[in-house]
Enzyme design. Structure first.
Site, PDB file in Angstrom:
ATOM      1  CG  PHE A  84      13.531   9.558   7.992  1.00 40.71           C
ATOM      2  CD1 PHE A  84      14.425   9.088   7.032  1.00 40.71           C
ATOM      3  CD2 PHE A  84      13.286  10.926   8.060  1.00 40.71           C
ATOM      4  CE1 PHE A  84      15.068   9.965   6.171  1.00 40.71           C
ATOM      5  CE2 PHE A  84      13.921  11.804   7.202  1.00 40.71           C
ATOM      6  CZ  PHE A  84      14.816  11.332   6.266  1.00 40.71           C
ATOM      7  CE1 TYR A 216       7.270  16.837  16.084  1.00 36.78           C
ATOM      8  CE2 TYR A 216       7.369  18.859  14.790  1.00 36.78           C
ATOM      9  CZ  TYR A 216       7.945  17.677  15.222  1.00 36.78           C
ATOM     10  OH  TYR A 216       9.209  17.334  14.776  1.00 36.78           O
TER      11      TYR A 216
HETATM   12  O1  LIG Z   1      10.109  17.358   6.835  1.00 33.52           O
HETATM   13  C1  LIG Z   1      10.378  17.737   7.963  1.00 33.52           C
HETATM   14  O2  LIG Z   1      11.432  17.460   8.431  1.00 33.52           O
HETATM   15  C2  LIG Z   1       9.408  18.577   8.754  1.00 33.52           C
HETATM   16  O3  LIG Z   1       8.107  18.176   8.365  1.00 33.52           O
HETATM   17  C3  LIG Z   1       7.005  18.883   8.928  1.00 33.52           C
HETATM   18  O4  LIG Z   1       6.950  20.180   8.469  1.00 33.52           O
HETATM   19  P1  LIG Z   1       6.297  20.605   7.060  1.00 33.52           P
HETATM   20  O5  LIG Z   1       7.189  21.667   6.559  1.00 33.52           O
HETATM   21  O6  LIG Z   1       4.859  20.919   7.183  1.00 33.52           O
HETATM   22  O7  LIG Z   1       6.508  19.325   6.120  1.00 33.52           O
HETATM   23  P2  LIG Z   1       5.609  18.665   5.001  1.00 33.52           P
HETATM   24  O8  LIG Z   1       4.406  17.988   5.544  1.00 33.52           O
HETATM   25  O9  LIG Z   1       6.541  17.877   4.185  1.00 33.52           O
HETATM   26  O10 LIG Z   1       5.038  19.899   4.156  1.00 33.52           O
HETATM   27  C4  LIG Z   1       5.860  20.801   3.469  1.00 33.52           C
HETATM   28  C5  LIG Z   1       4.988  21.663   2.589  1.00 33.52           C
HETATM   29  O11 LIG Z   1       4.465  20.887   1.529  1.00 33.52           O
HETATM   30  C6  LIG Z   1       3.044  20.966   1.505  1.00 33.52           C
HETATM   31  N1  LIG Z   1       2.543  19.638   1.042  1.00 33.52           N
HETATM   32  C7  LIG Z   1       2.692  18.516   1.790  1.00 33.52           C
HETATM   33  C8  LIG Z   1       2.274  17.304   1.321  1.00 33.52           C
HETATM   34  C9  LIG Z   1       1.658  17.238   0.065  1.00 33.52           C
HETATM   35  O12 LIG Z   1       1.236  16.158  -0.429  1.00 33.52           O
HETATM   36  N2  LIG Z   1       1.502  18.373  -0.643  1.00 33.52           N
HETATM   37  C10 LIG Z   1       1.932  19.578  -0.202  1.00 33.52           C
HETATM   38  O13 LIG Z   1       1.784  20.603  -0.892  1.00 33.52           O
HETATM   39  C11 LIG Z   1       2.627  21.327   2.907  1.00 33.52           C
HETATM   40  O14 LIG Z   1       1.370  21.954   2.905  1.00 33.52           O
HETATM   41  C12 LIG Z   1       3.773  22.250   3.301  1.00 33.52           C
HETATM   42  O15 LIG Z   1       3.527  23.539   2.837  1.00 33.52           O
HETATM   43  C13 LIG Z   1       7.153  18.818  10.441  1.00 33.52           C
HETATM   44  O16 LIG Z   1       6.173  19.554  11.075  1.00 33.52           O
HETATM   45  C14 LIG Z   1       8.503  19.237  10.896  1.00 33.52           C
HETATM   46  O17 LIG Z   1       8.668  19.065  12.249  1.00 33.52           O
HETATM   47  C15 LIG Z   1       9.561  18.435  10.212  1.00 33.52           C
HETATM   48  O18 LIG Z   1      10.811  18.903  10.621  1.00 33.52           O
END
Ligand SMILES: O=C(O)[C@H]1O[C@H](OP(=O)(O)OP(=O)(O)OC[C@H]2O[C@@H](n3ccc(=O)[nH]c3=O)[C@H](O)[C@@H]2O)[C@H](O)[C@@H](O)[C@@H]1O
Length: 405
Positions: A84, A216
């Site tokens: 990406f 990670y």
């Molecule tokens: O998007 C990114 O660039 C980052 O994504 C992830 O980090 P994270 O913040 O956990 O990203 P997501 O999986 O998009 O989650 C963000 C938040 O949304 C929540 N989420 C995710 C997916 C979903 O369907 N519903 C939902 O509520 C997760 O629990 C979290 O609190 C990676 O771990 C990072 O390294 C990366 O930089």
């Protein structure tokens, strides 16, 4: 009509015409009217011009590329360049006129993301896993190779660790051998579930070293450690970008991160899956802002880590509501159990990037989201035409509970 078939067809017609002319000319020669060679030349010349035009039209299929003199043109390696972020970085560096070699093992990267460069004289695509050494001559290395979405990096934690440790060692070894500068794509995850808010580069972080995200988070932390060991011991020039949440076109439909999940769910009229109460926060940057930041950092003299992210912070629930509104979707919001070790707050402090790189994000959230929505809409059409409808991928849940979307 397929291009190759078209070229073959034109060449075939050309050969036929030449042969026909040749036969005619033979008879002419026999009659003593004209010399065969000059007649052939006469017949072939316009065809040669046509072939030249055709060749030109094929080289014009690429996006416009600046001309750089030998002195300014760099040989650049991008590991994970078909992913990406990597593919957008490839676009920028190619259009700036550099020679770009993309290395990808296609675990999460896709050839489709860079196919528009295939065949360009400045571009090379290598199917290679950075866990194995690589021997090429380059001036700069953007080391992006690693799955970045939680479901992807948790899918095979050992492989994630190998990619970020052995893979980074291999790329630092390459940088040392050829005297290249290396930029590591690190992450906001090095701050773990932070106790400092917003996070600045001096914060050491709060990471669970044995949790599901550790492969990670700790993998990237040790990758940073390796960069500075190579810098101190071997004099390798390193740059470390701590990348905060990023979104945009070319995110994989099955990526599993919140932006692609919510857009996909909203477009398909399915419930938007909020993990936990939705009070956790994130700040999202659009991919073109990140790419500009990466290039600015690589070409700066800042060797210490720099945060790259958009400081506009929102709760995940606000984010779900915004995406629903922008898509114009009637989807419900569904609350599911929270993901284990999910960082509760995240927002970059970008004062260092502003001061030292003159960089800050410029794409407003809604504008970026509209571009991403447009892309995902098109992807859904593409997938539907190929009779495959992707489903959002669930993240690892607390205490091993299964998630139902
Ligand atoms: O998007 C990114 O660039 C980052 O994504 C992830 O980090 P994270 O913040 O956990 O990203 P997501 O999986 O998009 O989650 C963000 C938040 O949304 C929540 N989420 C995710 C997916 C979903 O369907 N519903 C939902 O509520 C997760 O629990 C979290 O609190 C990676 O771990 C990072 O390294 C990366 O930089």
């Amino acid at each position: 009509m397929n291009r190759k078939f078209f070229v073959d067809y034109v060449l075939c017609v050309a050969r036929g015409a030449v042969w026909g002319n040749f036969v005619n000319m033979r008879s002419l020669q026999e009659n003593g009217d004209l010399k065969v060679e000059s007649k052939i030349e006469e017949a072939v010349a316009p065809l040669r011009e046509k072939i030249k035009d055709l060749e030109k039209s094929f080289t014009q299929k690429y996006p416009p590329v600046k001309f750089l003199s030998e002195k300014d043109r760099k040989r650049i390696l991008i590991t994970g360049g078909a992913g990406f972020v990597g593919s957008h970085l490839t676009d920028k560096l190619m259009m700036d006129g550099h020679e770009v070699t993309v290395v990808d093992n296609f675990f999460t990267g896709r050839k489709r993301n860079v196919e528009h460069w295939i065949g360009h004289e400045n571009f090379e695509l290598i199917n290679h896993d950075v866990v194995e050494p690589l021997y090429i001559e380059v001036d700069q290395i953007y080391h992006l190779a690693s799955p970045a979405s939680p479901p992807n990096y948790m899918y095979n934690p050992i492989k994630t660790l190998k990619t970020n440790t052995i893979g980074t060692l291999n790329m630092l070894g390459l940088a040392k051998r050829v005297g290249a500068r290396l930029l590591l794509a690190s992450t906001s995850e090095v701050y773990g579930d932070p106790e400092v808010h917003p996070q600045n580069e001096d914060y050491w972080g709060h990471v669970n070293p044995i949790g599901p995200r550790a492969c990670y988070d700790e993998g990237k932390r040790v990758a940073e450690t390796m960069c500075y060991a190579y810098m101190k011991q071997e004099g390798v020039e390193v740059r470390v970008a701590r990348i905060f949440n990023t979104f945009g076109p070319r995110m994989h439909m099955n990526d599993g991160r919140v932006v692609s999940n919510f857009i996909l769910q909203a477009l398909q009229g399915e419930p938007l899956t909020v993990y936990g109460p939705g009070t956790q926060t994130r700040a999202f940057q659009y991919v073109s802002d990140l790419v500009n930041g990466l290039v600015a950092l690589m070409n700066s003299n800042v060797s210490s880590p720099v945060n790259l992210g958009n400081p506009e912070e929102h709760t995940i629930l606000e984010f779900a509501q915004l995406i629903k509104k922008l898509v114009g979707s009637g989807s419900e919001i569904q609350f599911l159990s929270e993901a284990q070790d999910d960082p509760q707050k995240r927002k970059p402090d970008i004062r260092k990037a502003k001061l030292m790189l003159g960089w800050e994000p410029v794409v407003p959230l809604e504008e970026g989201l509209n571009k991403a929505i447009h892309y995902f809409r098109k992807e859904l059409e593409y997938q539907a035409n190929n009779q495959y409808i992707p489903k959002p991928k669930p993240a690892r849940m607390k205490k091993g509970r299964t998630r139902h979307n």
